[in-house]
Design a protein around this motif. Structure first.
Motif, PDB file in Angstrom:
ATOM      1  N   SER A 183      22.846  34.720   9.693  1.00  0.00           N
ATOM      2  CA  SER A 183      22.983  33.654   8.708  1.00  0.00           C
ATOM      3  C   SER A 183      21.614  33.059   8.435  1.00  0.00           C
ATOM      4  CB  SER A 183      23.890  32.541   9.224  1.00  0.00           C
ATOM      5  OG  SER A 183      25.208  32.990   9.380  1.00  0.00           O
ATOM      6  N   LEU A 184      21.462  32.524   7.254  1.00  0.00           N
ATOM      7  CA  LEU A 184      20.275  31.739   6.909  1.00  0.00           C
ATOM      8  C   LEU A 184      20.705  30.289   6.995  1.00  0.00           C
ATOM      9  CD1 LEU A 184      19.126  33.786   3.801  1.00  0.00           C
ATOM     10  CD2 LEU A 184      18.406  34.045   6.183  1.00  0.00           C
ATOM     11  N   ARG A 185      19.961  29.521   7.731  1.00  0.00           N
ATOM     12  CA  ARG A 185      20.326  28.127   7.964  1.00  0.00           C
ATOM     13  C   ARG A 185      19.189  27.214   7.537  1.00  0.00           C
ATOM     14  NH1 ARG A 185      24.750  27.896  11.508  1.00  0.00           N
ATOM     15  NH2 ARG A 185      25.274  29.978  12.255  1.00  0.00           N
ATOM     16  N   GLY A 186      19.551  26.021   7.177  1.00  0.00           N
ATOM     17  CA  GLY A 186      18.573  24.979   6.889  1.00  0.00           C
ATOM     18  C   GLY A 186      19.000  23.717   7.602  1.00  0.00           C
ATOM     19  N   SER A 187      18.045  23.059   8.218  1.00  0.00           N
ATOM     20  CA  SER A 187      18.335  21.806   8.918  1.00  0.00           C
ATOM     21  C   SER A 187      17.300  20.760   8.529  1.00  0.00           C
ATOM     22  CB  SER A 187      18.270  21.989  10.438  1.00  0.00           C
ATOM     23  OG  SER A 187      19.278  22.833  10.882  1.00  0.00           O
ATOM     24  N   VAL A 188      17.756  19.537   8.409  1.00  0.00           N
ATOM     25  CA  VAL A 188      16.872  18.391   8.233  1.00  0.00           C
ATOM     26  C   VAL A 188      17.252  17.404   9.321  1.00  0.00           C
ATOM     27  CG1 VAL A 188      16.122  16.511   6.743  1.00  0.00           C
ATOM     28  CG2 VAL A 188      16.739  18.725   5.735  1.00  0.00           C
ATOM     29  N   LEU A 189      16.318  17.125  10.225  1.00  0.00           N
ATOM     30  CA  LEU A 189      16.521  16.095  11.248  1.00  0.00           C
ATOM     31  C   LEU A 189      15.688  14.896  10.804  1.00  0.00           C
ATOM     32  CD1 LEU A 189      16.203  18.146  14.559  1.00  0.00           C
ATOM     33  CD2 LEU A 189      18.171  17.855  13.071  1.00  0.00           C
ATOM     34  N   PHE A 190      16.322  13.750  10.696  1.00  0.00           N
ATOM     35  CA  PHE A 190      15.588  12.596  10.186  1.00  0.00           C
ATOM     36  C   PHE A 190      15.730  11.392  11.098  1.00  0.00           C
ATOM     37  CE2 PHE A 190      19.743  12.721   8.133  1.00  0.00           C
ATOM     38  CZ  PHE A 190      20.213  11.431   8.300  1.00  0.00           C
ATOM     39  N   SER A 191      14.721  10.534  11.011  1.00  0.00           N
ATOM     40  CA  SER A 191      14.707   9.268  11.734  1.00  0.00           C
ATOM     41  C   SER A 191      14.432   8.180  10.704  1.00  0.00           C
ATOM     42  CB  SER A 191      13.595   9.289  12.791  1.00  0.00           C
ATOM     43  OG  SER A 191      12.321   9.314  12.157  1.00  0.00           O
ATOM     44  N   ASP A 192      14.232   6.967  11.180  1.00  0.00           N
ATOM     45  CA  ASP A 192      13.875   5.899  10.250  1.00  0.00           C
ATOM     46  C   ASP A 192      12.408   5.996   9.836  1.00  0.00           C
ATOM     47  OD1 ASP A 192      12.873   5.232  12.733  1.00  0.00           O
ATOM     48  OD2 ASP A 192      13.466   3.131  12.633  1.00  0.00           O
ATOM     49  N   GLU A 193      11.648   6.943  10.450  1.00  0.00           N
ATOM     50  CA  GLU A 193      10.239   7.099  10.145  1.00  0.00           C
ATOM     51  C   GLU A 193       9.935   8.270   9.213  1.00  0.00           C
ATOM     52  OE1 GLU A 193       7.550   6.884  13.469  1.00  0.00           O
ATOM     53  OE2 GLU A 193       9.012   5.778  14.644  1.00  0.00           O
ATOM     54  N   THR A 194      10.573   9.418   9.441  1.00  0.00           N
ATOM     55  CA  THR A 194      10.298  10.616   8.649  1.00  0.00           C
ATOM     56  C   THR A 194      11.369  11.663   8.904  1.00  0.00           C
ATOM     57  OG1 THR A 194       8.540  12.160   7.973  1.00  0.00           O
ATOM     58  CG2 THR A 194       8.799  11.762  10.343  1.00  0.00           C
ATOM     59  N   ALA A 231       7.582  10.047  14.307  1.00  0.00           N
ATOM     60  CA  ALA A 231       8.588  10.684  15.160  1.00  0.00           C
ATOM     61  C   ALA A 231       9.853  11.078  14.417  1.00  0.00           C
ATOM     62  CB  ALA A 231       8.949   9.751  16.311  1.00  0.00           C
ATOM     63  N   THR A 232      10.375  12.258  14.783  1.00  0.00           N
ATOM     64  CA  THR A 232      11.704  12.726  14.401  1.00  0.00           C
ATOM     65  C   THR A 232      12.452  13.000  15.708  1.00  0.00           C
ATOM     66  OG1 THR A 232      11.270  15.107  14.430  1.00  0.00           O
ATOM     67  CG2 THR A 232      10.663  13.917  12.424  1.00  0.00           C
ATOM     68  N   THR A 241      13.828  14.340  24.908  1.00  0.00           N
ATOM     69  CA  THR A 241      12.612  14.548  25.692  1.00  0.00           C
ATOM     70  C   THR A 241      11.662  13.378  25.518  1.00  0.00           C
ATOM     71  OG1 THR A 241      11.777  15.861  23.838  1.00  0.00           O
ATOM     72  CG2 THR A 241      12.668  17.065  25.705  1.00  0.00           C
ATOM     73  N   ASP A 242      10.727  13.250  26.460  1.00  0.00           N
ATOM     74  CA  ASP A 242       9.690  12.221  26.356  1.00  0.00           C
ATOM     75  C   ASP A 242       8.852  12.446  25.116  1.00  0.00           C
ATOM     76  OD1 ASP A 242      10.212  10.693  28.527  1.00  0.00           O
ATOM     77  OD2 ASP A 242       8.751  11.665  29.835  1.00  0.00           O
ATOM     78  N   GLY A 243       8.241  11.381  24.643  1.00  0.00           N
ATOM     79  CA  GLY A 243       7.379  11.495  23.492  1.00  0.00           C
ATOM     80  C   GLY A 243       8.092  11.130  22.209  1.00  0.00           C
ATOM     81  N   ASN A 244       9.413  11.036  22.262  1.00  0.00           N
ATOM     82  CA  ASN A 244      10.168  10.663  21.071  1.00  0.00           C
ATOM     83  C   ASN A 244      10.286   9.153  20.997  1.00  0.00           C
ATOM     84  OD1 ASN A 244      10.805  12.956  19.688  1.00  0.00           O
ATOM     85  ND2 ASN A 244      12.733  13.300  20.734  1.00  0.00           N
ATOM     86  N   SER A 245       9.590   8.552  20.030  1.00  0.00           N
ATOM     87  CA  SER A 245       9.821   7.132  19.811  1.00  0.00           C
ATOM     88  C   SER A 245      11.067   6.958  18.954  1.00  0.00           C
ATOM     89  CB  SER A 245       8.605   6.492  19.147  1.00  0.00           C
ATOM     90  OG  SER A 245       8.355   7.099  17.901  1.00  0.00           O
ATOM     91  N   SER A 246      11.540   8.052  18.399  1.00  0.00           N
ATOM     92  CA  SER A 246      12.762   8.023  17.603  1.00  0.00           C
ATOM     93  C   SER A 246      13.783   8.940  18.250  1.00  0.00           C
ATOM     94  CB  SER A 246      12.465   8.491  16.176  1.00  0.00           C
ATOM     95  OG  SER A 246      13.634   8.453  15.413  1.00  0.00           O
ATOM     96  N   ASP A 247      14.535   8.416  19.210  1.00  0.00           N
ATOM     97  CA  ASP A 247      15.476   9.226  19.961  1.00  0.00           C
ATOM     98  C   ASP A 247      16.735   9.573  19.178  1.00  0.00           C
ATOM     99  OD1 ASP A 247      13.821   9.271  22.157  1.00  0.00           O
ATOM    100  OD2 ASP A 247      14.740   7.517  23.073  1.00  0.00           O
ATOM    101  N   VAL A 248      17.187   8.669  18.321  1.00  0.00           N
ATOM    102  CA  VAL A 248      18.436   8.885  17.594  1.00  0.00           C
ATOM    103  C   VAL A 248      18.150   8.898  16.097  1.00  0.00           C
ATOM    104  CG1 VAL A 248      20.745   7.986  17.131  1.00  0.00           C
ATOM    105  CG2 VAL A 248      19.762   7.758  19.407  1.00  0.00           C
ATOM    106  N   GLY A 249      18.756   9.856  15.435  1.00  0.00           N
ATOM    107  CA  GLY A 249      18.609   9.973  13.992  1.00  0.00           C
ATOM    108  C   GLY A 249      19.805  10.702  13.431  1.00  0.00           C
ATOM    109  N   GLY A 250      19.611  11.310  12.299  1.00  0.00           N
ATOM    110  CA  GLY A 250      20.688  12.045  11.671  1.00  0.00           C
ATOM    111  C   GLY A 250      20.276  13.468  11.362  1.00  0.00           C
ATOM    112  N   ASN A 251      21.252  14.246  10.910  1.00  0.00           N
ATOM    113  CA  ASN A 251      20.951  15.618  10.507  1.00  0.00           C
ATOM    114  C   ASN A 251      21.770  15.991   9.284  1.00  0.00           C
ATOM    115  OD1 ASN A 251      23.350  17.496  11.172  1.00  0.00           O
ATOM    116  ND2 ASN A 251      23.140  16.352  13.077  1.00  0.00           N
TER     117      ASN A 251
END
Length: 172
Positions: free
Chosen positions: A73-84, A118-119, A50-60
């Protein structure tokens, strides 16, 4: 054009959320399929769409804790970029659709470690809705993919944020 894509993505996620409970009730009792059970921890790629993402690609990094004898289920996710990074605790409803395969829908909250940076799922704390699929490909390996919708996840906009994740995990 981008607002049309956002509308389509939002409508798709909401349609999936509405259809899953109906599909789980519509299964005949004799054709009950057993989905994937157990826990996993894995990693992969995240893409903000979506618009507004200066960090379009990252990891999880994503994990699943299976609640025994319950379709949740109980889930945990971390989406990360080079910023945060954005950390997300999520509770999901899991539906077995084939041997060793589930579709799931869930809800949680995204906590951005450094708000304003951005994430793949926005730049501020926000409620999150997710829909995805997971499958066990071997006894110890699972693959997963999901979409996450961050509600009001941008500081300078009330638009939702959408990210797509894929990854592989170690089952235990």
């Amino acid at each position: 054009m981008k607002s049309v894509f956002k509308s389509i993505a939002t409508l798709s996620v909401l349609s999936l959320l509405a259809a899953v409970p109906v599909l789980s009730v519509a299964k005949p009792a004799s054709a009950q399929l057993i989905g994937m059970n157990g826990n996993y921890l894995g990693g992969g790629v995240s893409v903000g769409v979506t618009d507004g993402n200066s960090s379009d690609v990252g990891g999880n990094v994503q994990g699943r804790f299976d609640v025994p004898l319950a379709p949740v289920s109980l889930r945990g996710s971390v989406l990360f970029s080079d910023e945060t990074a954005a950390l997300m605790p999520i509770v999901s409803y899991d539906i077995g659709v084939a041997p060793n395969t589930n579709v799931y829908v869930g809800a949680g909250y995204s906590f951005v470690a450094d708000e304003g940076r951005a994430t793949p799922l926005g730049d501020k704390n926000a409620p999150v809705i997710t829909a995805g699929v997971e499958t066990g490909v071997t006894r110890n390996i699972a693959l997963y993919g999901d979409a996450k919708l961050g509600i009001d996840a941008y500081r300078d906009s009330s638009n939702p944020a959408v990210s797509l994740q894929v990854g592989a995990a170690y089952r235990f």
